[in-house]
Every structure is written in structure tokens, then in C-alpha cells.
Design a protein around this motif. Sequence first.
Motif, PDB file in Angstrom:
ATOM      1  N   ILE A 251       0.861  -1.195   0.000  1.00 53.59           N
ATOM      2  CA  ILE A 251       0.000   0.000   0.000  1.00 53.59           C
ATOM      3  C   ILE A 251       0.887   1.231   0.000  1.00 53.59           C
ATOM      4  CG2 ILE A 251      -1.692   1.303   1.367  1.00 53.59           C
ATOM      5  CD1 ILE A 251      -2.633  -1.439   2.453  1.00 53.59           C
ATOM      6  N   LEU A 252       0.521   2.201  -0.842  1.00 54.24           N
ATOM      7  CA  LEU A 252       1.436   3.305  -1.094  1.00 54.24           C
ATOM      8  C   LEU A 252       1.464   4.338   0.027  1.00 54.24           C
ATOM      9  CD1 LEU A 252       3.231   4.214  -3.502  1.00 54.24           C
ATOM     10  CD2 LEU A 252       1.488   5.933  -3.909  1.00 54.24           C
ATOM     11  N   LEU A 253       2.690   4.771   0.375  1.00 50.01           N
ATOM     12  CA  LEU A 253       2.851   5.974   1.190  1.00 50.01           C
ATOM     13  C   LEU A 253       3.452   7.013   0.248  1.00 50.01           C
ATOM     14  CD1 LEU A 253       4.221   4.468   4.518  1.00 50.01           C
ATOM     15  CD2 LEU A 253       1.871   4.968   3.861  1.00 50.01           C
ATOM     16  N   SER A 254       2.627   7.946  -0.148  1.00 55.04           N
ATOM     17  CA  SER A 254       2.970   8.902  -1.204  1.00 55.04           C
ATOM     18  C   SER A 254       4.330   9.561  -0.995  1.00 55.04           C
ATOM     19  CB  SER A 254       1.888   9.985  -1.242  1.00 55.04           C
ATOM     20  OG  SER A 254       2.309  11.050  -2.034  1.00 55.04           O
ATOM     21  N   GLU A 255       4.946   9.909  -2.131  1.00 57.55           N
ATOM     22  CA  GLU A 255       6.190  10.669  -2.097  1.00 57.55           C
ATOM     23  C   GLU A 255       5.979  12.036  -1.417  1.00 57.55           C
ATOM     24  OE1 GLU A 255       8.744   9.894  -5.688  1.00 57.55           O
ATOM     25  OE2 GLU A 255       8.155  11.968  -6.014  1.00 57.55           O
ATOM     26  N   ALA A 256       4.714  12.450  -1.335  1.00 61.26           N
ATOM     27  CA  ALA A 256       4.411  13.697  -0.622  1.00 61.26           C
ATOM     28  C   ALA A 256       4.968  13.633   0.799  1.00 61.26           C
ATOM     29  CB  ALA A 256       2.905  13.924  -0.581  1.00 61.26           C
ATOM     30  N   ALA A 257       5.054  12.421   1.362  1.00 60.42           N
ATOM     31  CA  ALA A 257       5.610  12.269   2.714  1.00 60.42           C
ATOM     32  C   ALA A 257       7.033  12.819   2.737  1.00 60.42           C
ATOM     33  CB  ALA A 257       5.598  10.798   3.119  1.00 60.42           C
ATOM     34  N   ARG A 258       7.839  12.390   1.749  1.00 63.95           N
ATOM     35  CA  ARG A 258       9.212  12.908   1.688  1.00 63.95           C
ATOM     36  C   ARG A 258       9.234  14.366   1.242  1.00 63.95           C
ATOM     37  NH1 ARG A 258      11.217   9.257  -2.265  1.00 63.95           N
ATOM     38  NH2 ARG A 258       9.168   8.285  -2.239  1.00 63.95           N
ATOM     39  N   LEU A 281      18.768  14.175  -2.237  1.00 71.62           N
ATOM     40  CA  LEU A 281      18.556  13.313  -1.067  1.00 71.62           C
ATOM     41  C   LEU A 281      17.343  12.401  -1.253  1.00 71.62           C
ATOM     42  CD1 LEU A 281      19.298  16.125   1.515  1.00 71.62           C
ATOM     43  CD2 LEU A 281      20.770  14.148   1.065  1.00 71.62           C
ATOM     44  N   ASP A 282      16.394  12.468  -0.317  1.00 67.94           N
ATOM     45  CA  ASP A 282      15.230  11.576  -0.356  1.00 67.94           C
ATOM     46  C   ASP A 282      14.265  11.923  -1.490  1.00 67.94           C
ATOM     47  OD1 ASP A 282      15.485  10.057   2.464  1.00 67.94           O
ATOM     48  OD2 ASP A 282      16.177  12.121   2.630  1.00 67.94           O
ATOM     49  N   LEU A 283      14.564  12.987  -2.220  1.00 72.09           N
ATOM     50  CA  LEU A 283      13.696  13.367  -3.335  1.00 72.09           C
ATOM     51  C   LEU A 283      14.352  13.092  -4.691  1.00 72.09           C
ATOM     52  CD1 LEU A 283      12.008  16.571  -1.902  1.00 72.09           C
ATOM     53  CD2 LEU A 283      10.966  14.343  -2.324  1.00 72.09           C
ATOM     54  N   ALA A 284      15.283  12.166  -4.729  1.00 67.88           N
ATOM     55  CA  ALA A 284      15.800  11.678  -6.017  1.00 67.88           C
ATOM     56  C   ALA A 284      14.675  10.890  -6.696  1.00 67.88           C
ATOM     57  CB  ALA A 284      17.012  10.790  -5.777  1.00 67.88           C
ATOM     58  N   PRO A 285      14.794  10.595  -8.011  1.00 68.06           N
ATOM     59  CA  PRO A 285      13.715   9.856  -8.682  1.00 68.06           C
ATOM     60  C   PRO A 285      13.521   8.450  -8.111  1.00 68.06           C
ATOM     61  CG  PRO A 285      15.208  10.815 -10.284  1.00 68.06           C
ATOM     62  CD  PRO A 285      15.848  10.992  -8.948  1.00 68.06           C
ATOM     63  N   ARG A 286      12.337   7.911  -8.380  1.00 66.63           N
ATOM     64  CA  ARG A 286      11.916   6.652  -7.742  1.00 66.63           C
ATOM     65  C   ARG A 286      12.752   5.452  -8.152  1.00 66.63           C
ATOM     66  NH1 ARG A 286       5.486   7.826  -8.701  1.00 66.63           N
ATOM     67  NH2 ARG A 286       5.378   9.393  -7.075  1.00 66.63           N
ATOM     68  N   ASP A 287      13.113   5.373  -9.439  1.00 68.17           N
ATOM     69  CA  ASP A 287      13.869   4.198  -9.887  1.00 68.17           C
ATOM     70  C   ASP A 287      15.157   4.091  -9.088  1.00 68.17           C
ATOM     71  OD1 ASP A 287      14.720   6.578 -11.169  1.00 68.17           O
ATOM     72  OD2 ASP A 287      15.716   5.461 -12.759  1.00 68.17           O
ATOM     73  N   MET A 288      15.808   5.250  -8.878  1.00 67.32           N
ATOM     74  CA  MET A 288      17.086   5.237  -8.174  1.00 67.32           C
ATOM     75  C   MET A 288      16.889   4.854  -6.710  1.00 67.32           C
ATOM     76  SD  MET A 288      18.773   8.671  -9.683  1.00 67.32           S
ATOM     77  CE  MET A 288      20.014   8.499 -10.936  1.00 67.32           C
ATOM     78  N   ILE A 289      15.938   5.481  -6.047  1.00 64.87           N
ATOM     79  CA  ILE A 289      15.766   5.207  -4.616  1.00 64.87           C
ATOM     80  C   ILE A 289      15.383   3.745  -4.395  1.00 64.87           C
ATOM     81  CG2 ILE A 289      14.509   5.813  -2.499  1.00 64.87           C
ATOM     82  CD1 ILE A 289      14.394   8.622  -3.369  1.00 64.87           C
ATOM     83  N   SER A 290      14.543   3.193  -5.261  1.00 65.97           N
ATOM     84  CA  SER A 290      14.169   1.782  -5.103  1.00 65.97           C
ATOM     85  C   SER A 290      15.415   0.904  -5.184  1.00 65.97           C
ATOM     86  CB  SER A 290      13.168   1.366  -6.182  1.00 65.97           C
ATOM     87  OG  SER A 290      11.938   2.000  -5.945  1.00 65.97           O
TER      88      SER A 290
END
Length: 580
Positions: A251-258, A281-290
Motif C-alpha cells: 500500500i502506497l505511502l505517497s512521495e508527498a511524505a518525503r 537526497l530523499d527526493l531523487a527519482p523513484r527508480d534510483m531510490i528503489s
Amino acid sequence: MGLENYHKYDAVIVGAGGAGLYAALELSRQGVNVAVVSKLYPTRSHTGAAQGGIGAALGNIAEDHPEWHMFDTVKGGDYLTDQDAARVLAEEAVLTVYDLEHMGLPFSRLENGKIAQRKFGGHTRNFGEGPVERACYAADRTGHMILQTLYQQCIKNNVTFFDEFHMTDLVMNGDTVCGIVAVSLYDSSVHTFHAKAVLFGSGGFGRMFSVTSNAHALTGDPVAICFRHGIPLEDMEFFQFHPTGIYKMGILLSEAARGEGAILRNKDGERFMERYAPTMLDLAPRDMISRYIYMEIRAGRGIEGKDYVHLDFTHIDPKIIEERLPDITDFVRVYMGIDPVKVPVPIQPTAHYAMGGIPTDLDGCVIKDPKNTPVPGAFAAGECACVSVHGANRLGTNSLVDILVFGRRMGIAGADYCRSAEWKPLPSDASDTTRAQIEAILANSSGQSAADIRRELQVEMMDKAGVFRTGEGLETVKKTVDDLKQRYLKVGVTDRGTSFNTELLEAVELGNLLELAEVTVESCIARTESRGAHAREDYPDRDDANWLKHTLAYREPDGSIRMDYKPVVLGTFEPKERKY
Ligand SMILES: Cc1cc2nc3c(=O)[nH]c(=O)nc-3n(C[C@H](O)[C@H](O)[C@H](O)COP(=O)(O)OP(=O)(O)OC[C@H]3O[C@@H](n4cnc5c(N)ncnc54)[C@H](O)[C@@H]3O)c2cc1C
């Protein structure tokens, strides 16, 4: 077999999410006789689950420009993004948000009354200098508000809806699309819709993975059906994993959290993104953070040695959390039984978004080859389509922009088409395939269980076609999918009734998931490089010399899959190394 339950509309839209409803609104505004066919009640479409925001360079908090938004979209997509599409997206995003505001969408506001905006992954000021507030939002219920607003407008415009009608086939006359077949959930009756234009806004297909943020209905039926009818699928190897799904549930916790300040931490409490992306930082794109999350886990820095890390909200003012992230904090309380205000939340990457899909031009016209030859009568927009505005990886907030900007453009193009196109006769056997398919499933009394096949597919896809991939793993999953397809031929159901037979329709959906998994895996095998969301451990580098191109996968008449390629539209930004 005849054609009882025959319906005739100039335009039939499949899907009542943001893309389908915006197209319906545009067609109805232009006086076209339009019907929307949706397997879900419209306001249950997945657009309603979108949380964090819709990106537009309004500049309400800090200086911003569509050109910066375009740049971020191209770079975020690892330069596979078609730059003409990214320009349209960034420029029309601004008008679209104001259009929604004028329709009455209750955006969150700043003190000065302007639409509130917040930071989101990969959205930067001045071509990458640092994060910028670009996401317009209505708390963390942005998609819900968009869907309600558009649905109200469609009702006002007397758009006809066929709710809980499940599209099962596409009808073609030669090369031209001339209708669809759908099964009514209410009584399992088969209906044929004759149309000059069929417009797809049918959403994604994350249900082929075991851990996903996607709703149960996201099985990509029309995408698979188009593929079976010879329409190619573009860039299917690119499937986005969102870094922050609730552990095990997805279940998604939106990137809005970061965006509001939440931080990713490993077992040592370290903010590990400082090592990987020192600027964003924590707002790099999703592919990278995953990928980085998995790298931390592999290095033994998962929490308690397990396969998850923490998303930490505890340093954020609880008032901000309650005001701007009410839904996701509730999800954590309800599903995990912990309070995110007080303790860090266990998260893992979750299958989230299909960058690939039905190929289209900038007006949503479906195309069938690298020369952009149109499929007459077919249109697509939103997550089911590949225009390609997200390239190899979509940025957060850009899907809501995509569905509305390109949903509207497809509505306009569809209206033009309906005005000039001739009616094509509907073949008299249009609904035979659907009838035969349903009879076969109902007849397989001691058949294979759809739930078992689906589970095996999802686990295998997650494991071997997920965030990291290898040639060897992909060959294994290919074989599994082949075996499951054989078993699927004998799929049966226990409910043989006609009323609300969801078991039957879920079995039909499984056939589509298998089809899409197969083409995804073939496309993954073909692309021997790593780019955006496609990370091949055996080919770790991006290879612009050979792979700065889109894939087009075709189902051949003999059942095999053939790959073809299409150049990327460049022009403004030269491909560079991605650093954040
Ligand atoms: C939990 C979550 C949060 C998200 N948050 C954001 C966000 O904050 N910002 C952002 O930009 N993006 C976000 N996204 C992504 C975004 O919401 C979706 O990509 C987008 O809403 C898709 O819209 P759509 O109109 O293409 O399709 P959907 O809204 O998915 O609608 C699909 C429609 O197709 C119909 N349909 C499908 N198959 C059939 C069939 N066989 N017969 C008839 N009808 C059919 C369905 O009934 C439905 O009406 C989020 C996604 C998820 C899952």
C-alpha cells in the motif's frame, strides 16, 4: 450467433479514470455522441487513489518555469522521454490545473489564497539546482478530488455511462477499429458497441507483481486485447517501483511524505540517501531510490537484517502531518497498527506504474509502427498509453498531468475524427470470441484455479522481473509464464451463475495479465542495457550508442513476439549522466 445487446455511439471510451473522463468531457463539449464503458463504477477508478499531487510550474511558492519541468521530465525518464511530448506536458500542465480549479476542484491553499504546492521527487529549480515546490495538491487526496470533479462535469454534460461493463474484445473491420465487446457484471450478458472511434483510458497493470500499490482491477485488459489484435506495445520493459510501499502489503505511502520532510533510514538510523544523491537526497527519482533501498538491504543494512528500511516522520511537526498527509498516516495506523508520528514506518519498494503501453502520437492517436502510421479509429491516453512522456522512469505527479493533458488531447482528436470518418460495418461475428471464451471457462469444471496461477505469476515477476533483473532470471520467468499460460487454458471457476460473477471476470483478467507479463519479459530480455527503471545486473550501464530507442513488441500470427524499434524524439536536451 447474432448481435443482441447492440449499442451504437460515435465514440466509445473505455475507462472512467482521469484520462477517460477528461476525454469524455471534451467530446461531449463538442457535441459528439459518446458513451463511457467502465468495469468499475467511475469514481472507483484508480485515479481516485492518487495521493500526493499534480505537477505544474505555477511558481506559487518559488520561481518555476515549464521549461524546468520539461527538463526534469526528460532527465527523470533517463533521456528516453520524447521531448516533444515532455514540452506539451509541461506547458499544458499549467492550463490544466487552472481548468480544474475553475471546475471547482478544492485544492489546498496558501495563506494568500493561491493553490498550495509542495516538493516532489525529481522536480528541481533551474535545471537541477535543488528541489522546487511544483506539486499542486488537495491534502493527500488529490486524485480523489480530480475524479469527483471530472465525473460531476460529465454528468452535467449528459455523458452516457455503462458502469460495471467489462471490455473483453476489440472489433476491427480490416485495419480500422469499429467497436468493442463488453460483458455486463450485472447479468453476464454480452454487449457489442459499434463506434467510429474507440478511446482507451483504461489504466495500468501492476497486478502482475506480488507487491503492488495498484488496485485489484489494474489488470490492463484493453492493453492486452490491443496486443492480441496486432497493435504493438511500446517500452514494456519499463515498470516503475515506488520506493515507499507499506512493508509486505505494498500500500502506497505517497512521495508527498518525503516532500513534507520524511526521511529514509537504514538499520543504523543512517540517512543513506546522503551517500547516493547528495543534492536531492530523499527526493531523487523513484527508480534510483528503489535500487538504493535494495542495495542497503543486500549490504546487510535492512532493519533487523530483513528486507525493509524505515520511512521516518517522527521529526516533522504532527500538525503538518495531520493537515497535509491525513490519509497515508491513517493507512499506517490501520494496516500496521503503529503511529507514524511516534515511530518510523517499515517500507519496501512496491510495483507502481507502467511507463510502457499502447503507442500513440501527441494527440492520442494509436500508432502501429516506427513511422507513426495510425490505427484508424483507435485512441489511447493515460497509464494504458505510451506517448512517450515518461521515458524510462516517470516522475511523481506527472501521471496526473499526463492523464489530463493527453486525455483532453485525445478527446479533441477523437471529436475531429468522428466528424470526418465514415461508419464501418460491424462484422456479424463480432462477439463470438467473447462468447466462446466465457463458455470455455464455465465448462472447465475441474479446471485450474485462477488464484493459484495468478499468485505464481506475481511472485515470479516480483522476484525476477522487479527492481533488478538478469538475463538468466528473465529466461526462467519466461518459461514460468509459458507454463502458466498452458495451465490457464484449463482455468475454471466454481461460480457458474450469471449474476455478479466476479470469479469469471477475474479469470478473464488473469489471461490478460499473463499476456502482459509475457511481453514485459520479452522486452526486458531484448534491452541489454540499464536505463531508468530497467536495471540489468548483467548490463549495468546505460548504452546510448545502441539503446537510445523505444521498443515496439508485436504479437505475430504464429504466436511469437517480434521486437522492433523506434527513435527517441530529442531536440532540446542532450542525454547526460543522471546525477541528483
Ligand atoms: C496509490 C496510488 C497513488 C498515486 N498517486 C499519484 C500522485 O499523487 N500523482 C500522480 O501523478 N500519479 C499518482 N499515481 C498514478 C496515477 O494515479 C495513475 O497512473 C492514473 O490515475 C491513471 O489514470 P487513468 O485515467 O489512466 O486510469 P485509471 O484511473 O486507472 O482508470 C482506469 C479505468 O479503466 C477502466 N477499465 C480497465 N479495464 C477495463 C475493462 N476491461 N473494461 C472496462 N473498463 C475497464 C476502469 O474501470 C477504470 O475506470 C498513483 C497511483 C496509485 C496506484
